[in-house]
Design a protein around this motif. Structure first.
Motif, PDB file in Angstrom:
ATOM      1  N   GLY A 158       0.835  -1.193   0.000  1.00 36.34           N
ATOM      2  CA  GLY A 158       0.000   0.000   0.000  1.00 36.34           C
ATOM      3  C   GLY A 158       0.865   1.235   0.000  1.00 36.34           C
ATOM      4  O   GLY A 158       2.033   1.204  -0.396  1.00 36.34           O
ATOM      5  N   ASP A 179     -16.784   4.251  -0.140  1.00 36.93           N
ATOM      6  CA  ASP A 179     -15.671   4.266  -1.101  1.00 36.93           C
ATOM      7  C   ASP A 179     -15.708   5.469  -2.031  1.00 36.93           C
ATOM      8  O   ASP A 179     -15.212   5.402  -3.170  1.00 36.93           O
ATOM      9  CB  ASP A 179     -15.637   2.963  -1.916  1.00 36.93           C
ATOM     10  N   ILE A 224      -6.423   4.357   1.592  1.00 36.49           N
ATOM     11  CA  ILE A 224      -6.033   3.288   0.678  1.00 36.49           C
ATOM     12  C   ILE A 224      -4.756   3.723  -0.012  1.00 36.49           C
ATOM     13  O   ILE A 224      -4.494   4.928  -0.155  1.00 36.49           O
ATOM     14  CB  ILE A 224      -7.129   2.955  -0.356  1.00 36.49           C
ATOM     15  N   TRP A 246      -9.038  -2.369  -2.853  1.00 40.95           N
ATOM     16  CA  TRP A 246     -10.063  -1.493  -3.433  1.00 40.95           C
ATOM     17  C   TRP A 246      -9.709  -1.352  -4.905  1.00 40.95           C
ATOM     18  O   TRP A 246      -8.592  -0.946  -5.241  1.00 40.95           O
ATOM     19  CB  TRP A 246     -10.063  -0.117  -2.770  1.00 40.95           C
ATOM     20  N   TRP A 293      -5.847  -1.211  -5.285  1.00 41.80           N
ATOM     21  CA  TRP A 293      -5.195  -0.443  -4.226  1.00 41.80           C
ATOM     22  C   TRP A 293      -5.358  -1.229  -2.928  1.00 41.80           C
ATOM     23  O   TRP A 293      -6.336  -1.947  -2.746  1.00 41.80           O
ATOM     24  CB  TRP A 293      -5.842   0.930  -4.064  1.00 41.80           C
ATOM     25  N   ARG A 348      -6.216  -1.561   0.952  1.00 40.75           N
ATOM     26  CA  ARG A 348      -6.898  -0.892   2.067  1.00 40.75           C
ATOM     27  C   ARG A 348      -5.945  -0.913   3.263  1.00 40.75           C
ATOM     28  O   ARG A 348      -5.537  -1.983   3.714  1.00 40.75           O
ATOM     29  CB  ARG A 348      -8.204  -1.603   2.396  1.00 40.75           C
TER      30      ARG A 348
END
Length: 510
Positions: A309, A342, A354, A376, A385, A387
């Motif tokens: 991430g 989201d 994210i 995500w 992506w 989280r």
């Protein structure tokens, strides 16, 4: 060497072999039992790798390791990678059932285990694996001078599996590829060489933790020396750092706090320290400020996940007015802040973080469903992506302030309560040394916040502290209870275990 490290992709084993050829007599690894030169380290890695292959290790197959960190532990980790296998260090604090589950999940054929864990787990533990005592590597490895067959790992091949520090069930195995680790640590090693720093690193967190890799792998890629501590102790850490002239280290916040509180701290010469890193747990602005004032060298906080991430970096020594943040996304990292549906939140508002970077995990071992749950997917690009599991906000300068863990957010009477806000109020009380807030079930509100504090000697009654803090909080934020405890429950790398606090609070509230 700089040319090798600046390549888009390269071989860890190849770089280590070059350093062994270039500086055979320089120290590579140290622990309390002794020291290995670069030539000796390279020889033993080759002999271990050759024996692993001879005894059936297949390409991409994990090698399980259980024990206290040591030179031999490090050799097995590096040899597994050299042999085309996957280093799979297992958490020693896990239960026997969890350890067996992790070893089975990894698919390991070999288990390297030290005497302490072998005695604790018994001779029948994973008896179907090839078990090798970590203390007897010399008697198991191939003869001196043996070289393992040439292995050319592909970028996507697995490099290691790091098992998450879950407190229930079998922890998830987080798989990192050779390419991911090269991008992550090759660049760091290159920066050391570019600055002319001859790295002397002190690794004092366990080698089964992803945190420790920062103090282990980049220093070796830079041709440095790594001292490995089996167990952290303030006096021993200070002694090593002073005698070794340590210039690079990684510590978690609880270790920094213990060093700051150590009565003999100022008696040690730490003037060689050039870079200190911190990650894995919340690092308060007050503690950062004290570390900056009392320990030489730069202080860099790293915010990310073992899964990958966004990677945020805070060069605390350069931004003293941003110590309440975790810094800004590093080059090559991107971050978004989303609401619970989201959708992007307005600038400055708190939301779910994210992230996307070049250092993302390959996925969870044998758990594609869990891997997908952690992503995500961008509806426009289709890119996944990660989280981050945290709630945070971004200030006008692009610095990220963490509000709390998403799973720790308390929803009371329909209002969102961030534990960090309440913890900050508790920390304002002079009697309070440490504070934590968790949500517990409430028939009236759904959830309600309960606090835990560690008090100073001669402190007021916890109920007096509770009354003082609640007087400053809004009606929807007020603590329903406050409990004084002797010590906060923490994981092996100092992460606060709010799950345990929540269980205690639920029990006390009955």
């Amino acid at each position: 060497m700089q040319e090798m490290l600046s390549a888009e992709y390269g071989s860890f084993a190849g770089v280590l072999a070059k350093w062994a050829e270039h500086q055979p007599d320089q120290p590579a690894l140290r622990d309390d039992a002794g020291e290995l030169s670069w030539a000796a380290m390279h020889d033993q890695i080759e002999r271990l790798a050759a024996r692993l292959i001879e005894t059936g290790l297949e390409r991409g197959q994990p090698v399980a390791i259980i024990g206290t960190s040591s030179i031999n532990y490090a050799l097995v980790f590096l040899a597994a990678v050299r042999a085309g296998g996957v280093a799979a260090p297992l958490t020693t604090s896990a239960s026997p059932e969890q350890l067996a589950g992790m070893a089975a999940d990894s698919g390991a054929r070999h288990l390297f285990i030290d005497a302490g864990k072998a005695a604790e787990l018994g001779p029948q533990f994973m008896a179907d694996l090839i078990r090798v005592p970590l203390e007897d590597l010399g008697g198991w490895m191939a003869p001196a001078g043996t070289h393992a067959p040439a292995i050319d790992p592909a970028p996507g091949d697995p490099f290691n599996i790091i098992y998450s520090s879950g407190t229930t069930g079998i922890p998830k195995g987080i798989v990192h590829s050779h390419q991911m680790r090269w991008r992550q640590f090759g660049a760091t090693a290159l920066s050391y060489l570019g600055s002319g720093l001859e790295v002397r690193s002190l690794a004092s967190t366990p080698l089964y933790s992803n945190t420790t890799m920062v103090a282990f792998l980049p220093p070796l890629l830079a041709g440095g020396t790594v001292r490995i501590m089996g167990k952290f102790d303030c006096a021993r850490w200070l002694g090593h750092a002073s005698r070794d002239r340590t210039n690079v280290t990684m510590l978690v916040p609880v270790q920094y706090q213990r060093l700051m509180d150590h009565p003999g701290f100022d008696d040690y010469d730490l003037s060689a320290l050039a870079l200190k890193y911190c990650t894995s747990a919340p690092f308060s602005a007050e503690l950062k400020r004290e570390v900056l004032g009392r320990m030489p060298g730069g202080l860099i906080e790293i915010y990310s996940m073992t899964e990958g991430g966004v990677v945020c970096l805070l060069e605390a020594h350069k931004f003293p007015d941003k110590l309440h943040t975790v810094g800004r996304p590093s080059p090559g990292s991107e971050m978004k802040v989303l609401d619970d549906d989201d959708n992007p939140v307005a600038p400055g508002e708190a939301g779910n973080l994210i992230g996307l970077s070049q250092t993302m995990m390959s996925g969870y071992q044998n758990q594609p469903g869990k891997t997908r749950e952690g992503y995500w997917k961008d509806p426009e690009t289709g890119i996944n992506w990660q989280r981050m599991g945290d709630i945070g906000r971004v200030d006008e300068d692009g610095f990220v302030e963490l509000v709390g863990r998403a799973k720790d957010m308390i929803i009371s009477g329909g209002f969102n309560i961030y534990p960090s806000d309440l913890e900050a109020e508790l920390d304002r009380e002079e009697d309070v040394l440490e504070a934590a807030v968790v949500g517990i079930a409430s028939k009236q509100w759904g959830e309600t916040p309960a606090g835990f504090i560690v008090l100073a000697v001669g402190a007021r009654d916890p109920q007096e502290v509770l009354a003082a803090v609640n007087a400053r909080l809004g009606k929807t934020q007020r603590l329903s209870a406050l409990y004084a405890i002797d010590e906060m429950p923490r994981s092996h790398i100092g992460k606060l275990l709010k799950t345990e606090l929540r269980e205690i609070a639920e029990r006390l509230a009955r």
